[in-house]
Structures are given as C-alpha cells and as structure tokens.
Design an enzyme around this catalytic site. Structure first.
Site, PDB file in Angstrom:
ATOM      1  N   TYR A 101       0.838  -1.207   0.000  1.00 41.27           N
ATOM      2  CA  TYR A 101       0.000   0.000   0.000  1.00 41.27           C
ATOM      3  C   TYR A 101       0.878   1.264   0.000  1.00 41.27           C
ATOM      4  O   TYR A 101       0.647   2.204  -0.764  1.00 41.27           O
ATOM      5  CB  TYR A 101      -0.878  -0.070   1.247  1.00 41.27           C
TER       6      TYR A 101
ATOM      7  N   ALA B 127     -11.735   7.351   9.454  1.00 42.69           N
ATOM      8  CA  ALA B 127     -12.257   6.058   9.880  1.00 42.69           C
ATOM      9  C   ALA B 127     -13.270   5.595   8.845  1.00 42.69           C
ATOM     10  O   ALA B 127     -14.335   6.181   8.699  1.00 42.69           O
ATOM     11  CB  ALA B 127     -12.917   6.196  11.243  1.00 42.69           C
TER      12      ALA B 127
ATOM     13  N   LYS C 184       1.047   4.165  -2.815  1.00 40.92           N
ATOM     14  CA  LYS C 184       0.615   5.508  -2.428  1.00 40.92           C
ATOM     15  C   LYS C 184       1.692   6.557  -2.687  1.00 40.92           C
ATOM     16  O   LYS C 184       1.380   7.679  -3.103  1.00 40.92           O
ATOM     17  CB  LYS C 184       0.192   5.529  -0.959  1.00 40.92           C
TER      18      LYS C 184
END
Length: 307
Positions: free
Chosen positions: A169, A202, A173
C-alpha cells in the site's frame, strides 16, 4: 481565494472512484451538494478487492438525486482500462465534459513483508497506482482539449512515512505522488491542476484498528474540505494536503543543500564522515522539478573547481 468566495461546482462534471462508501461517498455527496454532476464509480467489492456489486454506487446516486443533484452510477473496476474508458465516454455522452477526477478507489491487503505473497503486493499496486493511471489517462485528452482539469490523487501517510504491514500500500501511495509531480508539470499549460490528498479517516478500511472516540474524531467528512479545495477552480497544483479530524497539513519532498565531496578514491569514507552535514535540513528546499537536484550538484562541482 478570499475566505468569503464560496467554492462551487455548478456546470462541472466530476468522476469519483471508490465512491460507494467511506471517503469516496463523502467526496461525491459534497461535490454534488455544491453543484457538480457526479459519476459515482464503485466496483462494490470487499476491502481486499474481492467481489463486485453496483448497488453501493447506486445508493449514493439515489442519495444525490433525492437532494436534487445529478449523478450516475458506474461499476467499472479501475484496473480495467477499457471499462474505465467506457465510464468516461458515458460521462461525455451524457454531460459533454469531465472537469474533475478524484482517484479514491483502493483496497488493502496488509501483511508484514515477510508474510506477504507477490500477488498481494501486485494487486494493491494494480488498484491504487494503475487504477489511478487508467482513470487519469482516460480523461487526460479531454481535459487538455477543454483547457481545464482538476485531478486529485489519494496518497497516504503510509506512503509518505511508512506503516508496518503496508509495504504494498505504501509503495503504491508514494508512487501516486511521483505521478502527480510530472502530470502537474505537463498539465500546467492547459490549466490541468494535479494534487494529492493524504486522508486520515475512519472508514471500512480502518475499522477495528482504533478506539471509538478516535474513530468519531476521524469522520470521513472531516477530510472533504481538503478535496474540495484541491478540486476547485482556484486549486493549487503539485500540493500534498494531509487532512484528518479537522486538521490540515501539507507534506513536501525536500532537498538538502548538500556538500561537495568529489570523486577521489577516498570519497566513500569522506562522505561517511560528513553524512551529518549532507543530511542537515537547514536551508532545505522544495524543488520545482527533478532538474533541481542536478543543477545543485553541478553548481557545487563548478564552484569547487574554481577554488
């Protein structure tokens, strides 16, 4: 932009990927509320990318329409360039232009690098990096032709600063930041502004990782103002905005002043001895292009030669 001039998008067409829930849904709702016509794209899969259903995207479209806005659902996977091109064509056929692209779609397959298999690394890079490239490529000629475009990449603190269990990830990114840097340079002549958003929110992708009061502070809605600023007519370009819980920061990739060491046989030892000076951040700069590094190096070499 003066503080009283409102950010609005009437007449603009926006595509938001991964907009069936979480942050993408908030982005789509906010753009629509301020007048944009929105393509709500979502594959409707699980957090790890498995499965597909257009119902999540359609629910967001229904919400936008109920509030008086215009929107359409699209279930293309961002990993499928032909499907992405068809999505962009659908927007063009319906509304005649595409002004804003928010590359938000993503998946997680977290594991320590020791335990991660190659397929889990590749899949995450495919969705985040290649997915954003596919969507951007599909709108790039349109934005150049209409001499207007606003593209927002979604980067992450995991890419900028690292996070245990997220090598796949994080790599994808930070790659998006590099993608932004060059696109902003190439798009400048036709008013295509390209920026990155690093959200702390969240969502389905983070639930179960933090206590409830922290999750409450990190509402996805709190990130949306940064996206709206980056997608606006008066947007900056080549900016990395970080956002979470109502706080906004900016991240930069900097270059220290450096030290001329030369290329003699003992250069490695002299570099090691002066590494503290080389890495000293006093007077560091934010280069405006990759050429700045070479300019600095050659400049110091020339100055040393004149001594």
């Amino acid at each position: 932009m003066s503080s009283n001039s409102s950010i609005e998008f009437s007449g603009r067409v926006a595509i938001v990927t991964g907009a069936g829930g979480g942050l993408g849904r908030q982005h789509a709702l906010a753009l629509a509320a301020r007048g944009a016509k929105v393509v709500v794209n979502d594959l409707g899969g699980a957090v790890d990318g498995a499965g597909a259903s257009v119902s999540a995207a359609q629910a967001v479209v229904d919400e936008i329409k109920a509030a008086g806005g215009e929107a359409m659902a699209n279930g293309a996977s961002v990993t499928d360039f032909e499907a992405v091109q068809a999505m962009v064509q659908q927007a063009m056929d319906t509304w005649g232009r595409v002004d804003i692209l928010v590359n938000n779609a993503g998946i997680l397959r977290d594991k320590s690098f020791a335990k991660m298999d190659v397929a889990d690394f590749k899949r995450v890079v495919d969705v985040h990096l290649m997915g954003a490239m596919h969507c951007t490529k599909a709108v790039w000629a349109i934005m150049n032709a209409q001499k207007y475009g606003r593209i927002v990449m979604t980067t992450s603190s995991s890419g900028l600063y690292g996070n245990f269990g997220q090598s796949n990830y994080g790599a994808a990114k930070l790659a998006l930041v590099g993608f932004m840097q060059t696109l902003a340079i190439e798009g400048a002549k036709n008013d295509i502004r390209v920026n990155c958003l690093a959200p702390t929110a969240a969502t389905r992708m983070t639930e179960g990782l933090m206590p409830q009061e922290v999750l409450d502070a990190l509402k996805p809605e709190a990130v949306v103002p940064a996206m709206l600023v980056l997608a606006a007519r008066d947007a900056p370009t080549r900016t990395i905005l970080c956002a979470g819980a109502g706080t906004f920061e900016s991240a930069n990739i900097t270059l220290t002043e450096g030290v001329f060491i030369g290329i003699g046989g003992d250069a490695p030892e002299r570099l090691a001895a002066r590494l503290v000076e080389v890495t000293d951040r006093t007077g560091e700069t934010v280069p405006q292009s990759g050429a700045a590094q070479g300019t600095n190096e050659v400049g110091k070499a020339m100055a040393a030669a004149k001594r």
